[in-house]
Design a protein around this motif. Structure first.
Motif, PDB file in Angstrom:
ATOM      1  N   LEU A 190      -1.006  22.610 -10.637  1.00  0.00           N
ATOM      2  CA  LEU A 190       0.341  22.078 -10.781  1.00  0.00           C
ATOM      3  C   LEU A 190       0.306  20.779 -11.578  1.00  0.00           C
ATOM      4  N   PRO A 191       1.353  20.474 -12.310  1.00  0.00           N
ATOM      5  CA  PRO A 191       1.370  19.237 -13.088  1.00  0.00           C
ATOM      6  C   PRO A 191       1.404  18.010 -12.170  1.00  0.00           C
ATOM      7  N   PRO A 236      -0.931  33.173  -6.876  1.00  0.00           N
ATOM      8  CA  PRO A 236      -0.092  31.974  -6.966  1.00  0.00           C
ATOM      9  C   PRO A 236      -0.895  30.782  -7.487  1.00  0.00           C
ATOM     10  N   ALA A 237      -0.185  29.842  -8.062  1.00  0.00           N
ATOM     11  CA  ALA A 237      -0.827  28.635  -8.585  1.00  0.00           C
ATOM     12  C   ALA A 237      -1.376  27.808  -7.432  1.00  0.00           C
ATOM     13  N   GLU A 271       8.067  11.638 -15.987  1.00  0.00           N
ATOM     14  CA  GLU A 271       8.309  11.349 -17.398  1.00  0.00           C
ATOM     15  C   GLU A 271       9.247  12.390 -18.006  1.00  0.00           C
ATOM     16  N   VAL A 272       9.084  13.654 -17.633  1.00  0.00           N
ATOM     17  CA  VAL A 272       9.963  14.713 -18.143  1.00  0.00           C
ATOM     18  C   VAL A 272      11.399  14.473 -17.665  1.00  0.00           C
TER      19      VAL A 272
END
Length: 122
Positions: free
Chosen positions: A106-107, A100-101, A114-115
Motif C-alpha cells: 500500500l502507498p 489481496p494487497a 500529498e495527492v
C-alpha cells in the motif's frame, strides 16, 4: 409442479445441500482462497471436460473481476462451496486469482496526503 419448482421449498430454500454441489468436498484443491482475493475468468480459455451448472454460473460471473466473497454473495452459494468450485476452475486454468494487497504494497500515508493536497489545490 414444474421441474424447477421441485428443487425449491419456499420455507426451507434449495433442497440440494451444498456438499452435494461440491461432491462432498469442503476445501479447494491447491492454495486456499482469501475472501477478498480477486478472481477473473481467463479470456479465451477453452472448457476442458464437463462443468456443473454451478461451475458455469461462477465462471460466467468471473467475466468481470470479482472478489471471492462477492461471488458467494451474488451466486447465493456458501463461501465454502464457491471456494471449492473456484479451485476446480483454477485447476482447469479457467480463472486467475489475484491475492489481496499486503500492507507493504500500500502507498505510504505521506504520499496519499500529498495527492489529497494536490487535488485540493486544483
Amino acid at each position: 409442479m414444474s421441474e424447477g419448482e421441485r428443487w425449491l421449498d419456499q420455507d426451507a430454500g434449495p433442497l440440494i445441500r451444498p456438499y452435494t454441489v461440491t461432491r462432498g468436498r469442503t476445501r479447494p484443491s491447491g492454495p486456499a482462497f482469501d475472501m477478498v482475493a480477486i478472481v477473473r475468468a481467463v479470456p479465451g480459455a477453452r472448457l476442458h471436460g464437463r462443468l456443473s451448472p454451478e461451475h458455469l454460473r461462477v465462471l460466467r460471473m468471473c467475466g468481470q473481476p470479482m472478489s471471492v466473497v462477492d461471488l458467494a454473495s451474488e451466486s447465493n452459494l456458501s463461501l465454502g462451496v464457491v471456494r471449492v468450485l473456484l479451485g476446480d476452475l483454477r485447476d482447469q486454468k479457467l480463472v486467475t486469482v489475484r491475492p489481496p494487497a499486503t500492507v507493504s504494497q500500500l502507498p505510504e500515508e505521506r504520499l496519499l496526503r500529498e495527492v489529497i493536497q494536490g487535488l485540493q489545490a486544483l
